[in-house]
Scaffold this active site. Structure first.
Site, PDB file in Angstrom:
ATOM      1  N   GLU A  87      49.757 -15.197   8.991  1.00  0.00           N
ATOM      2  CA  GLU A  87      51.003 -15.930   9.250  1.00  0.00           C
ATOM      3  C   GLU A  87      52.202 -14.998   9.107  1.00  0.00           C
ATOM      4  OE1 GLU A  87      48.550 -16.692   7.217  1.00  0.00           O
ATOM      5  OE2 GLU A  87      48.296 -18.836   6.924  1.00  0.00           O
ATOM      6  N   CYS A  96      48.086 -20.069   2.837  1.00  0.00           N
ATOM      7  CA  CYS A  96      48.252 -19.884   1.390  1.00  0.00           C
ATOM      8  C   CYS A  96      49.667 -20.333   0.983  1.00  0.00           C
ATOM      9  CB  CYS A  96      48.004 -18.421   1.008  1.00  0.00           C
ATOM     10  SG  CYS A  96      49.367 -17.312   1.425  1.00  0.00           S
ATOM     11  N   CYS A 153      49.096 -11.432   5.135  1.00  0.00           N
ATOM     12  CA  CYS A 153      48.428 -12.562   5.774  1.00  0.00           C
ATOM     13  C   CYS A 153      48.748 -12.622   7.266  1.00  0.00           C
ATOM     14  CB  CYS A 153      48.905 -13.871   5.131  1.00  0.00           C
ATOM     15  SG  CYS A 153      48.230 -14.191   3.500  1.00  0.00           S
ATOM     16  N   GLU A 181      44.747  -5.997   5.981  1.00  0.00           N
ATOM     17  CA  GLU A 181      44.454  -5.619   4.590  1.00  0.00           C
ATOM     18  C   GLU A 181      44.677  -4.129   4.392  1.00  0.00           C
ATOM     19  OE1 GLU A 181      40.548  -7.250   3.815  1.00  0.00           O
ATOM     20  OE2 GLU A 181      41.343  -9.300   3.798  1.00  0.00           O
ATOM     21  N   CYS A 190      52.549 -18.231   2.309  1.00  0.00           N
ATOM     22  CA  CYS A 190      52.780 -18.391   3.748  1.00  0.00           C
ATOM     23  C   CYS A 190      53.397 -19.744   4.075  1.00  0.00           C
ATOM     24  CB  CYS A 190      51.490 -18.162   4.522  1.00  0.00           C
ATOM     25  SG  CYS A 190      51.097 -16.404   4.602  1.00  0.00           S
ATOM     26  N   ASN A 230      45.581 -11.012   9.783  1.00  0.00           N
ATOM     27  CA  ASN A 230      45.765 -10.411   8.463  1.00  0.00           C
ATOM     28  C   ASN A 230      45.508  -8.905   8.558  1.00  0.00           C
ATOM     29  OD1 ASN A 230      43.052 -11.202   8.866  1.00  0.00           O
ATOM     30  ND2 ASN A 230      42.615 -11.372   6.684  1.00  0.00           N
TER      31      ASN A 230
HETATM   32  N1  THU Z   1      44.762 -14.901   4.436  1.00  0.00           N
HETATM   33  C1  THU Z   1      45.600 -15.092   5.487  1.00  0.00           C
HETATM   34  O1  THU Z   1      45.729 -14.234   6.376  1.00  0.00           O
HETATM   35  N2  THU Z   1      46.313 -16.249   5.534  1.00  0.00           N
HETATM   36  C2  THU Z   1      46.230 -17.238   4.598  1.00  0.00           C
HETATM   37  O2  THU Z   1      47.008 -18.171   4.638  1.00  0.00           O
HETATM   38  C3  THU Z   1      45.181 -17.186   3.574  1.00  0.00           C
HETATM   39  C4  THU Z   1      44.574 -15.860   3.367  1.00  0.00           C
HETATM   40  C5  THU Z   1      44.048 -13.619   4.354  1.00  0.00           C
HETATM   41  C6  THU Z   1      44.523 -12.709   3.250  1.00  0.00           C
HETATM   42  C7  THU Z   1      43.333 -11.830   3.030  1.00  0.00           C
HETATM   43  O3  THU Z   1      43.406 -10.750   3.938  1.00  0.00           O
HETATM   44  C8  THU Z   1      42.155 -12.701   3.401  1.00  0.00           C
HETATM   45  O4  THU Z   1      42.682 -13.821   4.096  1.00  0.00           O
HETATM   46  C9  THU Z   1      41.356 -13.205   2.212  1.00  0.00           C
HETATM   47  O5  THU Z   1      42.174 -13.822   1.281  1.00  0.00           O
END
Ligand code: THU
Length: 138
Positions: free
Chosen positions: A61, A92, A59, A50, A95, A48
């Site tokens: 994925e 999520c 994310c 941010e 994704c 991920n």
């Molecule tokens: N996150 C992912 O990278 N993949 C997911 O499927 C769920 C959430 C990340 C997004 C964000 O940077 C952190 O997790 C907290 O939500």
């Protein structure tokens, strides 16, 4: 699971773990890694990423899928997602749909924690009755 399937999954897990270590998650402090294998055996991974403008983060994925697409590949044979904490780091909703674009109902989605794979789902269990490329008129 056969020995070769087991070592293939371990390889995917290791790639996801490395990507997790490289994740940029200074705001949530929740690092996620994802690694996918294409049908010809190539592995692509991402973490991920941010952003100070929170909604612009992406994310793990999404990062792994972007790396795959940049190589020209268009199919996901299996994918492993890793996150810390007690809760399963299942992909999520967004994704799940992004995986769906390049996968099918039977594609395996492995969910891991630091110690290893915790659960395996078919994509159809995570995203039932999904909408995909085949739904669009040609
Ligand atoms: N996150 C992912 O990278 N993949 C997911 O499927 C769920 C959430 C990340 C997004 C964000 O940077 C952190 O997790 C907290 O939500």
């Amino acid at each position: 699971m056969s020995k070769s399937a087991e070592s293939a999954l371990l390889q995917l897990f290791d790639a996801a773990k490395t990507a997790q270590a490289n994740a940029h998650a200074p705001y949530s402090n929740y690092r996620v890694g994802a690694a996918l294998r294409t049908p010809d055996g190539a592995i692509f991974a991402g973490g991920n990423v941010e952003n100070a403008s929170y909604p612009e983060g992406c994310c793990a994925e999404t990062s792994a899928i972007a790396a795959m697409a940049a190589s020209g590949a268009r199919r996901i044979a299996e994918i492993c997602v890793i996150g810390d904490g007690a809760a399963l780091c299942t992909p999520c909703g967004g994704c799940r749909q992004r995986i769906r674009e390049f996968a099918n109902d039977d594609t395996l989605v492995h969910v891991a924690g630091p110690e290893g794979v915790r659960a395996t789902f078919r994509l159809s269990a995570l995203l039932p009755e999904s909408f995909g490329p085949g739904h669009l008129p040609s």
